[in-house]
Design an enzyme around this catalytic site. Structure first.
Site, PDB file in Angstrom:
ATOM      1  CE  LYS A 138      19.463  -2.605  63.005  1.00  0.00           C
ATOM      2  NZ  LYS A 138      19.587  -3.321  62.542  1.00  0.00           N
TER       3      LYS A 138
HETATM    4  C1  LIG Z   1      19.292  -4.584  61.370  1.00  0.00           C
HETATM    5  C2  LIG Z   1      18.487  -5.633  61.419  1.00  0.00           C
HETATM    6  C3  LIG Z   1      18.449  -6.943  60.767  1.00  0.00           C
HETATM    7  C4  LIG Z   1      19.651  -6.842  59.501  1.00  0.00           C
HETATM    8  O1  LIG Z   1      20.694  -7.426  59.907  1.00  0.00           O
HETATM    9  P1  LIG Z   1      21.733  -6.647  58.742  1.00  0.00           P
HETATM   10  O2  LIG Z   1      22.845  -5.954  59.927  1.00  0.00           O
HETATM   11  O3  LIG Z   1      21.826  -5.386  58.713  1.00  0.00           O
HETATM   12  O4  LIG Z   1      22.079  -7.421  58.295  1.00  0.00           O
HETATM   13  C5  LIG Z   1      17.499  -8.228  60.590  1.00  0.00           C
HETATM   14  N1  LIG Z   1      17.257  -8.194  61.536  1.00  0.00           N
HETATM   15  C6  LIG Z   1      16.260  -7.517  62.084  1.00  0.00           C
HETATM   16  C7  LIG Z   1      14.987  -6.950  62.561  1.00  0.00           C
HETATM   17  C8  LIG Z   1      17.049  -6.023  61.857  1.00  0.00           C
HETATM   18  O5  LIG Z   1      16.763  -4.726  62.805  1.00  0.00           O
END
Ligand SMILES: *Cc1c(COP(=O)(O)O)cnc(C)c1O
Length: 398
Positions: A196
């Site tokens: 991210k």
């Molecule tokens: C990455 C992601 C999540 C979950 O995040 P984590 O930190 O991996 O638990 C939820 N929704 C979307 C759309 C994502 O891309």
């Protein structure tokens, strides 16, 4: 004649695999973490508040609650929204399962609305069709980092008295009509997973303007225990009260220190993501075999992902073959996402294929290209070269 594809024994476009996403951790990040390791606090200490304040200030929200994943962020947001058994929550199928799972955690029922074929974000018109007296909230997902059509969504939520939880895991730093993501919905959830925009290893955060919502989330993230120190002091300092069935979702100071160091690079990284997206868009604009989701005027996406949609009518092969050929060229493509209700767990709950035709049709054509700020211009060029090479080889009709 084009060059022979790597998958057919030719030389790959590049020698090493280029991943689709990757973190960027430098010496400043390392030092920030080391400092915490040498301090008095490893878990909930001063860095948590500092990190929360930094993100809240960045996005323009009043309150922020840090947790140990984006998934936990969605869970605490859904809890604060009051989601429970019997509630229906409308969301998109074109997302990571966590966007819908948070509803199941609380005994609610996810209802899937289709996406707009042009943006691949949730279609407000289909949301309107799916509202019932049981509908409690909408969970929007800013797919690839482009904010949804919040004007239309707000009109709906005002009409029906619904809450909006925005899954902005892709959208830290994005803007909609000059407003920053984090100020568009009652509750906005971010993820700090390494692919991210910024990372804390694992981590997440919910931002809100509602002090009551924030207070509920703070209780839920630490076992449902209230932290009213005055009350504690009056009753004797050992006294604490568990008032809800919460979890341990705390994000340690170690991780928050990393997050703080990463925040100082966010603007630069967003600029780089936008630069890469512009190069891709320019390169593929004249390729009729490749379509791109439309970016609506007034939105400034954060570009967590860059996805292309194959125009399968102009290709001799399907997505599977194009995907394999790109991987053989050492381009680490990916696919986002398998429609959530296609997963066996959701199938077993009774969701049927065909529920959201636009999302399913998009899924068959989607490929995510490498997109992360540490990519060099040469890396970007390799991706474009590989797409041209593979598409040229497969151009035609089946
Ligand atoms: C990455 C992601 C999540 C979950 O995040 P984590 O930190 O991996 O638990 C939820 N929704 C979307 C759309 C994502 O891309």
């Amino acid at each position: 004649m084009g060059a022979r594809l790597a998958i057919d024994g030719g030389t790959p476009v590049r020698e090493t695999m280029l991943p689709y996403g990757r973190q960027w951790v430098d010496e400043v990040d390392v030092q920030a973490v080391v400092e915490v390791l040498r301090s008095d606090w490893l878990t909930t200490g001063p860095k948590v508040r500092e990190f929360e304040e930094r993100v809240a200030e960045y996005v323009g929200a009043r309150e922020a609650v840090a947790v140990n994943s984006g998934t936990a962020a969605l869970h605490i947001a859904a809890f604060a929204a009051g989601i429970g058994p019997g509630d229906e929550i409308i969301t998109t199928p074109l997302t990571f399962a966590a966007s819908a799972n948070c509803v199941l955690y609380l005994g609610g029922r996810p209802v899937f609305a289709d996406v707009c074929p042009d943006t691949l974000n949730i279609d407000p018109e289909d949301v309107a069709c799916k509202v019932t007296p049981k509908t409690k909230a909408i969970i929007t997902v800013d797919f690839t980092g482009q904010p949804c059509d919040y004007e239309a969504i707000r009109a709906l939520t005002a009409q029906h008295g619904l809450m909006v939880i925005e899954d902005a895991a892709h959208a830290l730093g994005a803007e909609y009509n000059g407003q920053s993501v984090g100020t568009l919905s009652e509750l906005t959830a971010f993820s700090f997973h390494p692919v991210k925009h910024i990372t804390t290893g694992e981590g997440g955060m919910v931002v809100t303007d509602g002090p009551d919502l924030a207070a509920k989330m703070r209780v839920f993230r630490t076992h449902g225990i209230t932290a009213d120190f005055r009350q504690r002091a009056e009753a004797g300092s050992w006294v604490y009260e568990m008032v809800a069935l919460g979890y341990n979702y705390r994000l340690p100071d170690i991780n928050c220190a990393l997050g703080l160091a990463q925040m100082s690079k966010l603007d630069e990284w967003l600029a780089r993501r936008r630069e890469i997206a512009a190069r891709y868009t320019e390169a593929f604009a004249l390729m009729p075999e490749v379509d791109m989701p439309q970016v609506l005027p007034g939105t400034n996406p954060a570009w967590h992902l860059y996805v292309i949609e194959l125009n399968l009518k102009r290709l001799r092969v399907g997505r599977k073959e194009v995907f394999a050929a790109l991987r053989a060229e050492n381009i680490g493509v990916n696919v986002h996402y398998i429609p959530v209700y296609w997963h066996p767990y959701y199938q077993a709950l009774g969701y049927e294929r065909g529920l959201c035709p636009a999302a399913e049709a998009a899924y068959e054509r989607l490929i995510s290209l490498p997109m992360f700020p540490a990519m060099t211009d040469e890396d970007v060029g390799d991706v474009i070269t590989a797409i041209y090479k593979v598409i040229s080889a497969y151009r035609g009709r089946r």
